[in-house]
Design an enzyme around this catalytic site. Structure first.
Site, mmCIF file in Angstrom:
data_model
loop_
_atom_site.group_PDB
_atom_site.id
_atom_site.type_symbol
_atom_site.label_atom_id
_atom_site.label_comp_id
_atom_site.label_asym_id
_atom_site.label_seq_id
_atom_site.Cartn_x
_atom_site.Cartn_y
_atom_site.Cartn_z
ATOM 1 C CG ASP A 126 6.690 5.692 13.317
ATOM 2 O OD1 ASP A 126 7.645 5.247 14.000
ATOM 3 O OD2 ASP A 126 5.958 4.984 12.622
ATOM 4 C CG HIS B 75 6.170 2.023 14.379
ATOM 5 N ND1 HIS B 75 6.439 2.468 13.103
ATOM 6 C CD2 HIS B 75 6.549 0.709 14.386
ATOM 7 C CE1 HIS B 75 6.961 1.482 12.380
ATOM 8 N NE2 HIS B 75 7.032 0.395 13.141
ATOM 9 C CB SER C 187 6.861 -1.776 10.734
ATOM 10 O OG SER C 187 8.123 -1.396 11.216
#
Lengths: 276, 276
Positions: free
Chosen positions: B222, B254, B146
């Site tokens: 996600d 995610h 991320s």
């Protein structure tokens, strides 16, 4: 039963579910990993019982078991370690009350009626899992860490035929003879020590043993090893000639870094029993 | 430098250390996994940069990377994601301030002088690691998740020759064009958007690319994918003819369940570059 979350994981699904527990008279939450193969029909189940202070979440996120469960097409269940919530008794010590159910049915105040983790793990949750998910109830195995290792060993020996194999990481081996045990057994079960015996893995090993393979890992540098008393269980296993593998792993401690280092071995050990 | 903890892990050691950081003008904490082979001499190093809200601890306990790093005789470093502590600026939003350093050197108030994560990761921490531990500074690779995937990609492309390979899980690919990016770059670097460009992986890919292999995984489910903008980086990679593998993994989200599902691939990918 309610779905708290579901995440794709190693080709399968890591779910978290909550339900009203009859055994514990409160809502209970558990984690369940289902491998991809569960889409096509029931798969074997490996129980993972956790230790003091843990919820369903610790092993689910830290043990790294899903990788190997996916490889072997095995489901994993991560139950909580006690009843929880408002109205459920608790204690200021970390090792008594919520997070410390010790896998027994309490008979003493203030722990009745909620603290019935034995019935929850032995009866209620397996019935729920086989009813609601693609789980083959005839193929179950059990492992656990610390207090959960104690739970795994005592459940396996008290329920002959239920589990094909049992293993443990740093289990509490002799709770009737150590501070991790005497305190909790007295609080939950009362002062009559004859009622404690079926909840002591070393005593159960001397009395009945286990009809299947046993694998136990303990770190040689475990900071709690005086409380675990692996020597008591080792002697009982050897005296009984119980088929088992006991390993003292050099330099490892009581943490999840220890569990994750050897979880591959444990899942493979159970897979051999579950798929034979 | 102080040792916070050291645990045996997959035959090596998972350590946590803290030190006074010159770059960030505060104490910083990092996790470092050293495989068994580090006892015999320097080993290659894989950086793992974490995402918003994380400390050094999240990936260290949840990603499951140590199993594969041990297999490949590679060290892993898990830095924190921002300066922390009393006297360090913060913001009520989870995605700004502490836990959200974004791997840049802030030039704006109130983020100066502490928020200099670029210098910390690019200069100070690698110098410390190669001085204090058996780390081969000529064999480094980098990955992240991320915000940390953004950090990994932008550091790799801005420091040619430093990293032999780069990978990312669900990276923020185009921070100059999304809410995960514009807010932080404006806050830390000010309104002159030309100063943001070297911190945008898609722009850097168009401009300079990376002299080595690239691996990027993103979950097709996600929940933050609109903020990640993988399409921007995918287009830049294809336009440049950058050697790379991009994967949209079906059904994954995610979470760390996604990261742990594919960490084996990423460590093996980096090992190939680090040991060749």
């Amino acid at each position: 039963m309610q779905t708290v979350s579901e995440n794709a994981c190693f080709g399968g699904t890591q779910g978290v579910y909550s339900h009203k527990s009859t055994a514990c008279s409160c809502d209970m939450t558990f984690g369940l990993f289902l491998p991809e193969e569960a889409k096509d029909g029931p798969v074997p189940l490996l129980w993972y019982l956790s230790g003091l202070t843990c919820t369903h979440e610790n092993a689910m996120t830290k043990a790294g078991a899903q990788a190997w469960a996916a490889d072997h097409s095995i489901a994993l269940v991560f139950p909580d370690t006690s009843p929880r919530g408002e109205g459920v008794a608790d204690h200021e010590d970390y090792d008594l009350g919520q997070g410390a159910g010790f896998y027994v049915n309490a008979t003493q105040k203030p722990w009745v009626p909620h603290f019935r983790m034995w019935d929850y793990i032995a009866d209620e949750l397996p019935a729920l899992l086989t009813e609601k998910f693609a789980i083959d109830g005839d193929r179950q195995a059990i492992t656990g860490h610390s207090m959960g290792g104690h739970g795994a060993l005592t459940l396996a020996m008290n329920l002959p035929g239920r589990f094909r194999s049992v293993s443990a990481f740093s289990p509490i081996c002799n709770p009737t003879g150590a501070d991790w045990g005497r305190k909790q057994l007295a609080a939950y079960l009362g002062e009559d020590e004859s009622l404690w015996e079926r909840h002591d893995a070393s005593i159960m090993m001397r009395k009945t043993g286990f009809d299947g393979p046993v694998l136990i890992d303990t770190g040689s540098s475990d900071q709690f090893i005086e409380l675990l008393r692996p020597e008591t269980l080792a002697e009982a296993i050897a005296t009984r000639r119980q088929p088992a593998t006991l390993r003292l792993q050099p330099g490892y401690d009581h943490s999840y870094f220890f569990v994750s280092s050897f979880i591959e071995d444990h899942v493979a050990f159970h897979a051999q029993a579950l798929w034979s």
